[in-house]
Design a protein around this motif. Structure first.
Motif, PDB file in Angstrom:
ATOM      1  N   PRO A 402       0.815  -1.482  -0.040  1.00  0.00           N
ATOM      2  CA  PRO A 402      -0.029  -0.479  -0.222  1.00  0.00           C
ATOM      3  C   PRO A 402       0.549   1.343   0.181  1.00  0.00           C
ATOM      4  N   ASN A 407       2.347  -3.265  -8.190  1.00  0.00           N
ATOM      5  CA  ASN A 407       0.967  -4.238  -8.012  1.00  0.00           C
ATOM      6  C   ASN A 407       2.155  -4.994  -7.193  1.00  0.00           C
ATOM      7  N   ARG A 408       2.247  -6.128  -6.722  1.00  0.00           N
ATOM      8  CA  ARG A 408       2.435  -7.650  -5.719  1.00  0.00           C
ATOM      9  C   ARG A 408       3.507  -8.269  -6.720  1.00  0.00           C
ATOM     10  N   PRO A 530      -7.890  -3.693  -0.084  1.00  0.00           N
ATOM     11  CA  PRO A 530      -6.479  -3.881  -0.015  1.00  0.00           C
ATOM     12  C   PRO A 530      -6.107  -3.770   1.591  1.00  0.00           C
ATOM     13  N   ASN A 645      -0.978  -0.224  -8.273  1.00  0.00           N
ATOM     14  CA  ASN A 645      -1.059  -0.968  -7.161  1.00  0.00           C
ATOM     15  C   ASN A 645      -2.141  -1.087  -6.569  1.00  0.00           C
ATOM     16  N   SER A 646      -2.609  -1.670  -5.833  1.00  0.00           N
ATOM     17  CA  SER A 646      -4.319  -1.831  -5.615  1.00  0.00           C
ATOM     18  C   SER A 646      -4.714  -0.339  -5.396  1.00  0.00           C
ATOM     19  N   ALA A 647      -4.003  -0.448  -3.720  1.00  0.00           N
ATOM     20  CA  ALA A 647      -4.720   0.733  -2.476  1.00  0.00           C
ATOM     21  C   ALA A 647      -4.121   1.793  -2.523  1.00  0.00           C
ATOM     22  N   TRP A 680     -11.171  -1.519  -9.729  1.00  0.00           N
ATOM     23  CA  TRP A 680     -11.255  -0.806  -8.562  1.00  0.00           C
ATOM     24  C   TRP A 680     -12.351   0.361  -9.137  1.00  0.00           C
TER      25      TRP A 680
END
Length: 706
Positions: A402, A407-408, A530, A645-647, A680
């Motif tokens: 985050p 991304n991961r 997230p 990334n998602s966060a 998202w």
């Protein structure tokens, strides 16, 4: 660095006669009673077993590189040396090689993430001399427990260290993996009397020089011709994706034996398998998303000729060994002639003839561009990773995600590179900063990007060339056996002048187009926020309770049917929804199995295609008798959302829309967008509508990348 060019002659060389006879006997146990050592196989074995040297073997697929290290392992064990350690990314695909080695009396064990509880027992077996070969994935080399407790003992006790697929060690390798760079440390810790063998089938001059230097200053390089006399190469140019699929369906039964059909994406592989099965072909999809147990069953099915073909992504590549593989077809071109040569090299290893066909498509370059976009990120992003790590408190990848705009998967890749460079260290519980100075190697990344671009251009040139196709590929790999006056292979379509017919059966084409043109796929809603949103000042955590329902998408950009049309639509200037696309959307909505029919429709504001989304929503409102709520407008003061990334994406989209005025709603809202990627944007937009009074939100988008 001593270089030896292979001639593959049968002439015997001087050497310890008894040892060579033992090697020949072991080869017969490995490969059958008629097997005989190639000259370079013996030279490599002698260098390792007798001279204790370090060697790099660069030979074509099927030449017998695995025989060199299994025979050497057994001979060294007979001399009282320790177990051979094989570092390979292909543990799951080496089952048949390991099985054949065990038939020759080679006792093998594997250390991987699935048998952590057995590590102590396995190392005890190695120490006791009960194991001849220990196979380890490169990722294990930096697992804290393995690195600190097991690896030092292995380095001290090893009789031989083998680096399989050694091109991955090099920055110049087409399949560079950060974990492979740790092998340099492993080699540096070895005793001077421990021989090292590196093997690969895909290395040009730059890779050979780089890998040989890393192995040692006196590395023996055994490099042979890359010509494959069984392969018959051809290119079939059919621009339309559905026609390419129909061509394959028409010709698949004509191809000899069983084989592999490669696709560039998971979606394309699944679509191809579905279509081919529906037309009576016995095939199965094999991708990175295939369950490991199912992968093993599919590999066995292909080995036993229980299927005509596996429709695979690059997940089925290096390490798969089926000598009688009759064909390799590519529906879509790989981005590199080197990786293409490696994949087609699976065919014809034990047969006189194998067919190799490339069916390139105009969408290939876009797919290459996407994969290139996830390369090593820019310096400011990497610096942010370092700034958020402590020196004494470990942070997990999930906790770090985050805080950085990655991304991961990309974050994990960055951490591995920083680890190898000494700037971070993986410990129990996650990662810590070391405090060591770190320099962003701009020159290196620019060099790699230039090499990648050059390989893509070469792959395009391969499709258009009029010269011998095998010679073209051999030149890309700097084959030492290829000279300026080398004749053509005499087998490819250019050498023979024989072209495969591009015509397809009209009835079959119509049936396949109808099947692939079926619009509509489910769009699963995001179900969990997230982790670490509080660190970004957003109080969202746990399950998502106010998001959208399950939605629908017209098609994937990677689909064989709708993909090409949707890519063209989104690449074109913004404009009203085309009639063909609108009709397909009405089919998707008509077949939508919703709990409650929508009573209103609203378009998403979009930076690139606002007219497209708005016109689609307006027309759906008209034909579906839905209340047209107009456009859900983004706040004008907010910058474009670019977080990867998602966060960070959720944080950027939090309160991003102007609050709409919703009154007298008696059913769900159909929320229309042109393109959805992570999901998202639709999730956060649905929250805005729910907060404004929407009873439920049903997302609908024209396209999703995959």
């Amino acid at each position: 660095m001593e270089r030896v060019t292979s001639t593959d002659s049968d002439t015997m060389t001087s050497g310890p006669g008894d040892l060579r006879e033992d090697a020949e006997r072991l080869l017969r146990e490995l490969a059958g009673p008629e097997a005989r050592l190639r000259e370079d196989q013996w030279v490599a074995i002698e260098a390792l077993v007798v001279q204790g040297r370090r060697a790099l073997v660069v030979q074509r697929t099927g030449w017998g590189k695995s025989a060199v290290y299994f025979i050497s392992a057994k001979l060294l064990r007979a001399q009282g040396r320790g177990a051979t350690v094989i570092v390979s990314p292909l543990l799951a695909l080496m089952r048949n090689q390991v099985a054949s080695a065990e038939r020759a009396g080679v006792v093998a064990a594997t250390i991987n993430s699935g048998n952590v509880t057995e590590w102590d027992e396995i190392h005890a077996q190695v120490a006791a001399g009960d194991v001849d070969v220990l196979l380890v994935s490169p990722e294990r080399l930096n697992n804290p427990d393995f690195r600190d407790a097991v690896l030092p003992k292995l380095a001290a006790d090893a009789g031989l260290v083998v680096i399989d697929e050694a091109h991955c060690v090099s920055d110049w390798g087409h399949d560079f993996r950060p974990d492979y760079r740790r092998i340099r440390t492993l080699i540096a810790d070895l005793g001077s009397d421990v021989p090292v063998l590196a093997t690969t089938a895909t290395a040009n001059d730059r890779v050979v020089s780089d890998v040989a230097t890393q192995i040692g200053t006196d590395t023996l390089v055994l490099r042979g011709s890359l010509d494959r006399e069984s392969l018959h190469l051809a290119v079939v140019r059919i621009p339309d994706a559905v026609e390419r699929t129909a061509w394959l369906s028409n010709h698949l039964r004509e191809l000899p034996g069983s084989g592999i059909v490669y696709a560039l994406t998971v979606a394309a592989a699944q679509d191809l398998a579905d279509v081919l099965n529906s037309h009576g072909h016995k095939v199965a999809a094999y991708t990175g998303q295939t369950d490991p147990a199912e992968r093993e069953a599919l590999e066995a099915a292909l080995l036993n000729n229980d299927v005509k073909a596996l429709i695979a992504t690059s997940a089925l590549g290096m390490g798969f060994d089926k000598p009688d593989l009759g064909f390799v077809v590519h529906v879509g071109a790989p981005s590199s002639p080197i990786s293409y040569y490696q994949q087609v090299g699976r065919a014809g290893r034990g047969t006189e003839r194998a067919e190799v066909v490339l069916l390139p498509g105009p969408e290939d370059r876009q797919i290459w561009s996407y994969f290139a976009s996830v390369a090593f990120p820019r310096e400011h992003v990497v610096r942010l990773v370092l700034e958020n790590l402590d020196f004494d408190r470990a942070m997990s990848t999930a906790a770090l995600e985050p805080l950085v705009e990655l991304n991961r998967s990309r974050l994990e890749m960055v951490l591995k590179v920083l680890d190898v460079d000494g700037a971070v260290k993986r410990v129990r519980g996650g990662w810590i900063a070391t405090g060591e100075p770190w320099v962003y190697d701009t020159e290196r990344y620019e060099r790699l990007n230039a090499a990648r671009n050059a390989e893509q251009h070469a792959m395009i040139d391969y499709q258009a060339t009029g010269e011998c196709r095998m010679n073209f590929l051999r030149r890309q790999l700097d084959d030492p056996g290829l000279t300026a006056d080398s004749p053509g292979c005499g087998r490819c379509d250019n050498c023979t002048g024989t072209r495969l017919d591009t015509a397809v059966d009209a009835e079959a084409l119509s049936a396949i187009r109808t099947r692939l043109d079926r619009p509509g796929i489910d769009l699963a809603p995001r179900k969990q926020w997230p982790t670490g949103m509080a660190k970004l000042g957003i109080s969202l955590s746990g399950k998502i309770s106010d998001g959208p329902e399950t939605g629908r998408v017209l098609g994937r950009l990677s689909d064989l049917g709708w993909g090409q049309r949707l890519r063209a639509l989104l690449d074109a200037p913004d404009g009203p929804v085309p009639e063909e696309v609108f009709r397909a959307c009405t089919v998707v909505l008509r077949e939508w199995d919703w709990t409650q029919r929508p009573t209103a429709v609203m378009a998403m504001d979009a930076a690139t295609h606002p007219i497209l989304a708005a016109s689609l929503a307006a027309r759906l409102a008209q034909v579906g008798r839905l209340r047209d709520l107009g456009v859900l407008r983004l706040r004008p003061e907010l910058p474009p959302v670019s977080a990867a990334n998602s966060a960070h994406r959720v944080a950027a989209l939090h309160n991003a829309w102007e609050t709409p005025h919703l009154t007298d709603l008696d059913g769900p809202i159909l929320l229309v967008d042109s393109l959805t990627d992570s999901g998202w944007t639709l999730t956060m937009a649905a929250r805005t509508l729910r907060a404004a009074g929407a009873l439920a939100v049903l997302p609908f988008a024209l396209a999703t990348p995959s």
